[in-house]
Design a protein around this motif. Structure first.
Motif, short mmCIF file in Angstrom:
data_model
loop_
_atom_site.label_atom_id
_atom_site.label_comp_id
_atom_site.label_asym_id
_atom_site.label_seq_id
_atom_site.Cartn_x
_atom_site.Cartn_y
_atom_site.Cartn_z
N ALA A 171 46.02 -11.47 4.98
CA ALA A 171 46.26 -10.64 6.17
C ALA A 171 44.97 -9.99 6.66
O ALA A 171 44.70 -9.94 7.86
N ASN A 172 44.13 -9.50 5.72
CA ASN A 172 42.91 -8.81 6.13
C ASN A 172 41.85 -9.77 6.65
O ASN A 172 41.05 -9.41 7.52
N ARG A 174 42.56 -12.41 8.40
CA ARG A 174 43.01 -12.68 9.77
C ARG A 174 42.72 -11.48 10.68
O ARG A 174 42.33 -11.66 11.83
N ARG A 175 42.93 -10.27 10.17
CA ARG A 175 42.63 -9.08 10.98
C ARG A 175 41.13 -9.00 11.29
O ARG A 175 40.74 -8.69 12.41
N ALA A 176 40.30 -9.32 10.29
CA ALA A 176 38.85 -9.28 10.52
C ALA A 176 38.44 -10.31 11.56
O ALA A 176 37.55 -10.06 12.39
N HIS A 178 40.01 -11.19 14.08
CA HIS A 178 40.39 -10.69 15.40
C HIS A 178 39.76 -9.33 15.70
O HIS A 178 40.18 -8.64 16.64
N LYS A 180 39.87 -6.54 13.97
CA LYS A 180 40.67 -5.39 13.58
C LYS A 180 40.25 -4.89 12.20
O LYS A 180 39.71 -5.62 11.39
N SER A 181 40.53 -3.62 11.94
CA SER A 181 40.21 -3.03 10.64
C SER A 181 41.20 -3.53 9.59
O SER A 181 42.39 -3.71 9.88
N PRO A 182 40.73 -3.74 8.37
CA PRO A 182 41.65 -4.21 7.32
C PRO A 182 42.65 -3.13 6.92
O PRO A 182 42.37 -1.94 7.04
N ARG A 183 43.78 -3.55 6.44
CA ARG A 183 44.78 -2.62 5.93
C ARG A 183 44.52 -2.36 4.45
O ARG A 183 44.04 -3.22 3.72
#
Length: 576
Positions: A171-172, A174-176, A178, A180-183
């Motif tokens: 998930a992180n 994929r967020r990176a 795009h 976005k900050s990691p969860r």
């Protein structure tokens, strides 16, 4: 296991084997070896804790101690072991242990390259990561499992924590991608631990509670066998299975990558794939000639989308070198595997999507193809282009005094070879990939506009080999300026330490004897999706080079054409 069998065969009965480590893995391995060897060898377990599995609850420790005694395993605790020398294993208390062989299961350390890379690591060489599974020193690096250590919430090095980190890591990433900050991932403090006692029983513990017995072993055995099945490598399929896989994937995946289907309004498309024929039918425009090229590559990077881009650009180079406008492409692709699975579909789809993006940008339509199961991913294209026969570029036609123009830096073969040796910085590989997935369409147009007299693409024979073809076809000679050669980032550094593509030595025959310039390695380096090498009239060379630079290309004038002299090499190297 092969090494273990060899060790057993070489050791005489009754000798002592030491096993170093005090955790669950070392204890379980000692018990398993005791059952396997059944008294043929003496086993001793050496641990630096007061007793094995010291972090386990009291009941689990008692069960383990009893199992070690029943198995006849000696125990040396509270000491660290050194290096076995001449049958003696030194211990930290100053004593020695007589042993004929040592097996180590003493905990996890990180691979040496992590600490050497400058990434923040702990004392065991494992990557220090935050709760988003990012390196605390380099936020673009992510890690989980045995190579990483959570700074805020350290976890034991066991399979279960690595498995649980999989989804948060995915998930992180994929967020990176795009922006976005990691969860944050809150790892569990405790997890179920199990230890096979190798006598039909197992012990399990969690949160201070421990249970043991045959039923625990049965549960553990089912879990282990399931994991083995999930990770098993299947044998290659028979030919008929491969053909069934091939037909299904061709119909479902490859068809989805075509031109949705080919645009019915596409000029000169007589019948497209939407007509359900065996193949599309096209008619070249009046007054145009058909130029064709075919290329095939085995995957050399892990990203199927990027590899598809590179393969398409590589195939189109032959058309651009002739001055033709790309028109249509047929693909033949394979992925590793023997069944139609989600990963096979995804890899094939990504590879074809990357290729189609490059083909479409150059005005080329993917109109058909075929796919197959194979031992490794690969893709090739048969491409066709259209050209005015009066404006075609050829290998023959160089004239004395022409400037030799190269439209891309050299060194893809060296960088890819360096990648296999683990000596390439990420930025070097990315620069090579960007060069390889850039087509020669713009370069071809600029060269045509400046009266190019001859042209070829630089590929497997290296620059010197392909230039030799042009010189022979034109009946002239040339002088090259090694100091004018443009190199991809890292190529010269890698060449300086002896890194070269395996086929570079075959290209060395194209070089004149006695060359010592270190940049000579660039001249014989086989290129994947290399640039164009063209002869340009000297009066137009400066404006041609300026136009190539204005188009964002890294081009250079690297030599000049001169008269061929009988009995002398057609190619020589000298400083400008």
């Amino acid at each position: 296991l092969d090494q273990l069998a060899g060790l057993e065969a070489a050791m005489r009965r009754g000798v002592r084997m030491a096993l170093v480590g005090g955790g669950a893995a070392a204890t379980e391995l000692a018990l398993a070896l005791a059952r396997r060897l059944r008294g043929r060898l003496r086993l001793v377990l050496v641990c630096d804790t007061p007793e094995p599995v010291a972090d386990a609850p009291p009941h689990a420790r008692r069960v383990v101690r009893a199992a070690l005694v029943d198995a006849g395993i000696e125990l040396v605790s509270g000491v660290q072991a050194g290096t076995l020398t001449d049958g003696r294993l030194p211990l930290s208390d100053g004593s020695f242990l007589e042993a004929d062989a040592v097996l180590w299961a003493s905990g996890v350390i990180g691979p040496a390259f992590l600490a050497a890379s400058g990434l923040a690591c702990d004392e065991a060489g494992r990557l220090a990561v935050d709760t988003g599974l990012r390196s605390i020193s380099h936020g673009f690096v992510f890690a989980a499992g045995d190579c990483a250590r959570l700074e805020a919430r350290p976890t034991p090095k066991a399979r279960v924590w690595a498995m649980r980190a999989g989804r948060p890591l995915d998930a992180n990433l994929r967020r990176a991608a795009h922006g976005k900050s990691p969860r944050h991932w809150r790892s569990p403090r405790e997890a179920l631990a199990t230890l096979d006692l190798s006598d039909g029983r197992a012990v399990a513990w969690r949160n201070g509670l421990a249970v043991s017995g045959h039923a625990i072993w049965q549960c553990r055995d089912r879990l282990d066998r399931r994991r083995v099945r999930l990770n098993a490598i299947s044998p290659p399929p028979p030919d008929d299975d491969a053909m069934r896989w091939d037909a299904k994937l061709s119909a479902e995946v490859l068809a989805g990558a075509l031109a949705d289907p080919p645009d019915p309004g596409m000029p000169n498309l007589v019948r497209g794939l939407d007509a359900h024929d065996v193949a599309p039918v096209l008619k070249p425009p009046a007054g145009q000639v058909l130029v064709q090229n075919v290329e095939w590559l085995r995957a050399f990077i892990d990203d199927p989308y990027m590899f598809g881009q590179i393969a398409a650009a590589h195939a189109l180079s032959g058309l651009h070198a002739m001055g033709a406008e790309p028109w249509t492409a047929l693909a033949i692709a394979s992925v590793a595997g023997n069944a139609v699975g989600a990963k096979s579909r995804a890899d094939m789809g990504d590879m074809l999507e990357g290729a189609r993006d490059v083909l479409t940008a150059d005005g080329c339509t993917l109109i058909g193809g075929h796919s197959a199961a194979a031992g490794e991913p690969s893709i090739g294209f048969a491409v066709s282009g259209l050209a005015d026969p009066r404006r075609l570029l050829h290998k023959s036609g160089l004239r004395i005094g022409d400037a030799l123009v190269l439209t891309k830096p050299l060194g893809t073969g060296i960088v890819l070879a360096g990648t296999k040796h683990g000596q390439v910085h990420g930025r070097w590989l990315l620069a090579a990939i960007d060069s390889m997935r850039t087509t020669n369409a713009v370069a071809s147009h600029v060269l045509l506009a400046h009266g190019t007299t001859a042209c070829t693409d630089v590929a497997g024979l290296g620059l010197a080999g392909h230039l030799g073809e042009v010189l022979r076809a034109s009946g002239v000679a040339a002088v090259l300026w090694p100091d004018a050669m443009l190199a991809l980032p890292g190529a010269l550094e890698l060449a300086g330490v002896g890194i070269a593509s395996p086929t570079a030595s075959e290209n060395a025959l194209a070089l004149p004897a006695g060359g010592t310039d270190p940049r000579a390695a660039l001249l014989i380096d086989p290129q994947t999706s290399g640039g164009l090498l063209a002869g340009v009239p000297s009066r137009a060379a400066e404006s041609c080079l300026r136009a190539l630079h204005d188009a964002g290309l890294h081009a250079a004038v690297i030599g000049t054409v001169e008269e061929a002299v009988a009995g002398t090499p057609s190619l020589r190297l000298e400083d400008r």
